[in-house]
Design a protein around this motif. Structure first.
Motif, PDB file in Angstrom:
ATOM      1  N   LEU A 192      -5.571   0.846   7.863  1.00  0.00           N
ATOM      2  CA  LEU A 192      -4.170   1.000   7.495  1.00  0.00           C
ATOM      3  C   LEU A 192      -3.377   1.659   8.624  1.00  0.00           C
ATOM      4  O   LEU A 192      -2.240   1.278   8.908  1.00  0.00           O
ATOM      5  CB  LEU A 192      -4.063   1.817   6.204  1.00  0.00           C
ATOM      6  N   SER A 248      -9.262   3.720  10.931  1.00  0.00           N
ATOM      7  CA  SER A 248      -8.488   3.398   9.734  1.00  0.00           C
ATOM      8  C   SER A 248      -7.727   2.090   9.910  1.00  0.00           C
ATOM      9  O   SER A 248      -6.855   1.972  10.764  1.00  0.00           O
ATOM     10  CB  SER A 248      -7.506   4.538   9.432  1.00  0.00           C
ATOM     11  N   ILE A 260       0.149   5.195   0.726  1.00  0.00           N
ATOM     12  CA  ILE A 260      -0.947   6.066   1.135  1.00  0.00           C
ATOM     13  C   ILE A 260      -0.438   7.503   1.281  1.00  0.00           C
ATOM     14  O   ILE A 260       0.541   7.736   2.003  1.00  0.00           O
ATOM     15  CB  ILE A 260      -1.500   5.610   2.511  1.00  0.00           C
ATOM     16  N   ASN A 281      -2.623  -0.896  11.142  1.00  0.00           N
ATOM     17  CA  ASN A 281      -1.516  -1.756  10.723  1.00  0.00           C
ATOM     18  C   ASN A 281      -0.180  -1.074  10.961  1.00  0.00           C
ATOM     19  O   ASN A 281       0.770  -1.690  11.458  1.00  0.00           O
ATOM     20  CB  ASN A 281      -1.646  -2.083   9.224  1.00  0.00           C
ATOM     21  N   PHE A 304       0.870  -1.187   0.000  1.00  0.00           N
ATOM     22  CA  PHE A 304       0.000   0.000   0.000  1.00  0.00           C
ATOM     23  C   PHE A 304       0.907   1.237   0.000  1.00  0.00           C
ATOM     24  O   PHE A 304       1.930   1.243   0.693  1.00  0.00           O
ATOM     25  CB  PHE A 304      -0.870   0.059   1.264  1.00  0.00           C
TER      26      PHE A 304
END
Ligand code: FAD
Length: 215
Positions: free
Chosen positions: A67, A65, A46, A70, A44
Motif C-alpha cells: 500500500l 508495504s 489505512i 501504491n 483502502f
C-alpha cells in the motif's frame, strides 16, 4: 473556493474552516490519520501515524508495504484526522451527537529518498508522538533508513470542521423532564511502565507528558 470543490463542506457549513491555520491546528493536535485511496477500483482506508511539516504530511512505512508503494506512485489520496471532544446528549435520539475537531485533506504523495531528510523525518515522527522524545532516543541507522519508505504528502485542498457547544434540542423537547448536556472527553495517559530491562527513571519528555511527579 470554486463551486462544488471536493473539499467544500455541504452540511452545517458554519462549522467549516478552510484557512491553513485552522487545518494545521487540528492536524497538530494528533498523530493518527486515516489514509484513503483506491487501487484498481478497491478503496483502502489505512490508519497511519503522521507528522506535519509546513503544508505537507510526512508518512512512513516499510518498503515491503504494497500500500505504501501504491501511495508512493502518486495515486490521489485523502487523509482524515479527527478528535472527539465530548458526548452531546440531547433530549431526543435524533439530536445526540459528539463535539469534534476534524480535517479532511486531498493530495498526492512523493517519495523522500535523501537519507539525511529521511532521518530528520523519522525524528519528527517520534516528536509528533511525544515532543522532545527524539533527542532522548537513538537516531535511525543506515539499515533502518533503507528499510523505511518515507512519503511526503502534499496537501492540495483541505477542510476543517469543528462542532462545539451543547445539544440543539427541538423547542418542543426542551420542557421534557430529561437530562441534556455535554460530557467532555479528553485524552489522559496513565503512569509510565518501564520496559522489563530498563531501570532508569522516566525521561523529561515523559515527565512533562504526565505533569511532573513520577513514582
Ligand atoms: C467524530 C465524528 C463523527 C461523526 N459522525 C457522523 C455521523 O454519524 N453521521 C453523519 O452524518 N456525520 C457525522 N460526522 C460528520 C461527517 O464527518 C460529515 O461532516 C457529514 O456527514 C456531512 O458531510 P457533508 O454532506 O457536509 O459533506 P460531504 O459532501 O460528505 O463532504 C464534502 C467535503 O466536505 C469536507 N468535510 C465533510 N465532513 C468533514 C469533516 N467532518 N471534517 C472536515 N471536512 C469535512 C470534506 O472536504 C469533504 O470532501 C461526524 C464527524 C466526526 C468528526
Amino acid at each position: 473556493m470554486p463551486a462544488n470543490s471536493r473539499h467544500q463542506v455541504r452540511r452545517t457549513k458554519e462549522r467549516a474552516q478552510y484557512e491553513a491555520a485552522a487545518v494545521h491546528a487540528v492536524l497538530d493536535a494528533g498523530f493518527l490519520a486515516h489514509v484513503g485511496f483506491s487501487v484498481d477500483g478497491q478503496p483502502f482506508v489505512i490508519p497511519m501515524l503522521y507528522a506535519r511539516e509546513g503544508n505537507d504530511l510526512l508518512l512512513h512505512g516499510s518498503i515491503a508495504s504494497r500500500l505504501m508503494r501504491n501511495l508512493a506512485e502518486g495515486v490521489p489520496a485523502c487523509i482524515s484526522v479527527s478528535h472527539v471532544d465530548g458526548l452531546v446528549l440531547a433530549r431526543s435520539h435524533f439530536h445526540h451527537s459528539v463535539n469534534y475537531r476534524s480535517v479532511v485533506c486531498f493530495g498526492t504523495a512523493v517519495t523522500v529518498d535523501d537519507p539525511v531528510q529521511k532521518a530528520q523525518a523519522l525524528a519528527r515522527f517520534v516528536d509528533a508522538i511525544l515532543p522532545g522524545r527524539a533527542a532522548e532516543s537513538r537516531e535511525s541507522d543506515r539499515n533502518e533508513l533503507a528499510a523505511t519508505l518515507l512519503l511526503r504528502f502534499r496537501i492540495e485542498d483541505a477542510s476543517a470542521k469543528v462542532r462545539s457547544g451543547g445539544p440543539r434540542d427541538d423547542p418542543a423537547d426542551r420542557g421534557l423532564p430529561l437530562w441534556a448536556g455535554v460530557v467532555p472527553q479528553e485524552v489522559r495517559f496513565g503512569a509510565a511502565i518501564p520496559a522489563e530491562d530498563c531501570d532508569l527513571p522516566p525521561p523529561p519528555s515523559v515527565q512533562r507528558l504526565l505533569g511532573g511527579a513520577q513514582p
